[in-house]
Design a protein around this motif. Structure first.
Motif, mmCIF file in Angstrom:
data_model
loop_
_atom_site.group_PDB
_atom_site.id
_atom_site.type_symbol
_atom_site.label_atom_id
_atom_site.label_comp_id
_atom_site.label_asym_id
_atom_site.label_seq_id
_atom_site.Cartn_x
_atom_site.Cartn_y
_atom_site.Cartn_z
ATOM 1 N N ARG A 385 -6.354 -7.294 5.798
ATOM 2 C CA ARG A 385 -7.253 -6.161 5.519
ATOM 3 C C ARG A 385 -8.704 -6.659 5.418
ATOM 4 O O ARG A 385 -9.617 -6.084 6.011
ATOM 5 N N ALA A 451 -0.790 -0.955 5.704
ATOM 6 C CA ALA A 451 -0.970 0.501 5.833
ATOM 7 C C ALA A 451 -1.356 1.091 4.477
ATOM 8 O O ALA A 451 -2.282 1.916 4.380
ATOM 9 N N ASP A 452 -0.662 0.654 3.405
ATOM 10 C CA ASP A 452 -0.994 1.152 2.058
ATOM 11 C C ASP A 452 -2.426 0.783 1.681
ATOM 12 O O ASP A 452 -3.156 1.594 1.107
ATOM 13 N N ARG A 454 -4.856 0.345 3.585
ATOM 14 C CA ARG A 454 -5.828 1.136 4.354
ATOM 15 C C ARG A 454 -5.870 2.584 3.876
ATOM 16 O O ARG A 454 -6.904 3.229 3.950
ATOM 17 N N ARG A 455 -4.727 3.068 3.415
ATOM 18 C CA ARG A 455 -4.630 4.493 3.033
ATOM 19 C C ARG A 455 -5.221 4.784 1.670
ATOM 20 O O ARG A 455 -5.805 5.819 1.438
ATOM 21 N N HIS A 456 -5.016 3.835 0.722
ATOM 22 C CA HIS A 456 -5.395 4.086 -0.669
ATOM 23 C C HIS A 456 -6.376 3.004 -1.125
ATOM 24 O O HIS A 456 -6.391 1.920 -0.553
#
Ligand SMILES: NC(=O)c1ccc[n+]([C@@H]2O[C@H](COP(=O)([O-])OP(=O)(O)OC[C@H]3O[C@@H](n4cnc5c(N)ncnc54)[C@H](O)[C@@H]3O)[C@@H](O)[C@H]2O)c1
Ligand SMILES: O=P(O)(O)OC[C@@H](O)[C@@H](O)[C@H](O)[C@H](O)CO
Length: 474
Positions: A385, A451-452, A454-456
């Motif tokens: 990330r 993914a987590d 990036r999402r939160h």
């Protein structure tokens, strides 16, 4: 009297091996001196020369000792300007020990492994022997080549955070010798075959010098343009059987000679450096500039502690008599030393090189047993990330270096999403080494966690993982 030549005159050498060498001189009454070689730091060389090699080590934090004046470095060379003098120092019969702290980058490893990167432009240029060498590997090999004339014994002592650092150094030098014209290559190999390349474990947290370091030293009445801050803790474990030549009696100054250096190296890389990296990346993602601030957050600390204790510790053979619980508690006390001001961006720099030493073999241990180490997956996801996404780090950084950043960003641009990116970076491009390329269950989990992230907001995922029951996902 035999002498030491040190390549990579950064902060760490000055607060570690030089301190041991000076202390060994005092204990044994000998007078071994160090020729310190900086590869390219012109300002440091000028300042040290103006001080005749003398500088101060400033311990900071609880139990700090008084500032220590170090005066064992009596010659300072700048390889970028004086390559011939550096090679002459390496070749000198009186030089019996060459130590190195050139960072993981200095070994010119091929990404993800311990083989020499045969495409490295500096290595290719040096290997032509058409001009004086510029790389650490090229300089060392040129020194060995010149030593073929006298054959006096010498040891090459890597003090970098690289697994099996002695063997890794020998391997890159052998591979470099194979690039040389046959006669020169054979001469380098002959000298290398007779030389010692002991494995070592080195440990002392030595952050960069700041204005605060200079002010504290000045307040103690010492005039020093290049003092070095360091934690009070220091440790050095050396494989005594790996030496062939006279050397400073570092053991008289507290260094440990051990037949278990490999086990100590694994302790250091997996129980200290890996959680340090975890605090760095999770800290960068949650706005922490310093490691101590990241370590002070109970959620970050819980995750790093579980990575250390639940996921790393079972993967390594501990040295005989080693108290893992005490080590674990001590590691976090060291990370919590606020006076060190160790930056998350320093520890988080060059993650592709550092994590390769710290993570994949432990992951392989778990996946071979059918489990996926959740916290190590989080560490790798956090690195991805930070590396892939320009918006991930919101605090100002001045030198968050990552050699594969452009590569990761172009993989990210081409990927269909985080799962795809994790596979492209860790499997197809093997950016953290070949051990991970076949661990698809782990790479899948990295993709999910990315993914987590990036999402939160990162803090939300960290909180929920820290507060859920720790478990290895099957
Ligand atoms: N600082 C610490 O806390 C610490 C602790 C244990 C081990 N180490 C080891 O020591 C290394 C150096 O740490 P430091 O604190 O002295 O860093 P530093 O930034 O103060 O110095 C880095 C040194 O490495 C050299 N270097 C950098 N890139 C190079 C390259 N591509 N080729 C050759 N030389 C290169 C530089 O010339 C400099 O002398 C670390 O990478 C690590 O392997 C550091
Ligand atoms: O390699 P560096 O110094 O850039 O930073 C990484 C740190 O984790 C490391 O250097 C530790 O401070 C060190 O390994 C402690 O002995």
């Amino acid at each position: 009297m035999s002498r030491v030549v040190h390549l990579g005159l950064g902060s760490f050498h000055r607060a570690h091996q030089a301190v041991y060498t000076q202390a060994a001189n005092r204990v044994t009454g000998s007078d071994r001196r160090i020729t310190g070689v900086s590869l390219r730091n012109r300002e440091l060389v000028a300042a040290l020369r103006a001080q005749r090699g003398r500088y101060t080590v400033l311990e900071v934090g609880p139990d700090a000792a008084a500032p220590l004046t170090v005066e064992v470095v009596d010659e300072v060379l700048l390889a970028a300007d004086q390559p011939v003098a550096v090679v002459a120092a390496l070749a000198d019969e009186a030089t019996t020990t060459v130590t190195l702290t050139v960072t993981e980058k200095g070994y010119a490893f091929r990404p993800g492994g311990h083989d020499l990167d045969l495409t490295d432009p500096g290595i290719r240029r040096d290997a032509t022997l058409e001009a004086p060498p510029t790389t650490a590997v090229g300089l060392l090999a040129a020194g060995l080549l010149a030593r073929a004339d006298h054959g006096a014994p010498v040891d090459l002592v890597s003090c970098d955070n690289v697994g099996h650092n002695g063997a890794a150094l020998r391997a890159v030098l052998e591979q470099y010798a194979a690039l040389l014209p046959p006669r020169e290559g054979a001469a380098v190999r002959t000298v290398l075959d007779a030389a010692g390349t002991p494995d070592t474990m080195v440990d002392r947290i030595v952050p960069r010098t700041t204005e605060a370091t200079r002010r504290a030293v000045a307040a103690a009445g010492i005039s020093d343009a290049v003092p070095v801050p360091a934690e009070p803790f220091s440790m050095w474990v050396l494989d005594a059987s790996g030496f062939t030549a006279p050397r400073p009696a570092w053991e008289s100054a507290g260094a440990v000679l051990s037949g278990e250096v490999g086990a100590y190296e694994l302790v250091k890389l997996r129980l200290l450096n890996a959680p340090n990296s975890m605090l760095a990346y999770l800290g960068l993602l949650t706005g922490r500039t310093e490691i101590a601030d990241a370590a002070a957050d109970p959620d970050l600390r819980a995750l790093a502690d579980r990575a250390l204790g639940d996921e790393m510790e079972p993967t390594i053979p501990l040295p005989a008599g080693f108290d893992a619980a005490a080590y674990r508690a001590q590691v976090f006390r060291r990370f919590l030393n606020h006076d060190l001001r160790h930056l998350t961006e320093q520890v988080g720099s060059d993650g592709s090189l550092k994590l390769t030493q710290r993570v994949p073999a432990a992951v392989a241990w778990h996946t071979a047993r059918g489990s996926v180490p959740e916290h190590l997956a989080l560490l790798v996801a956090a690195w991805l990330r930070v590396t892939a996404d320009a918006d991930a780090v919101t605090i100002p950084t001045i030198g968050l270096h990552e050699p594969v950043r452009d590569r990761v960003r172009s993989l990210a641009a081409a990927a269909r999403g985080p799962h795809d990116l994790a596979h492209a970076a860790l499997v197809d491009a093997a950016l953290l080494g070949h051990d991970l390329t076949t661990r698809t269950s782990f790479v899948d989990r990295v993709g999910e966690l990315l993914a987590d992230l990036r999402r939160h907001p990162a803090a939300a995922l960290i909180r929920s993982m820290a507060r859920s029951t720790p478990a290895l996902t099957a």
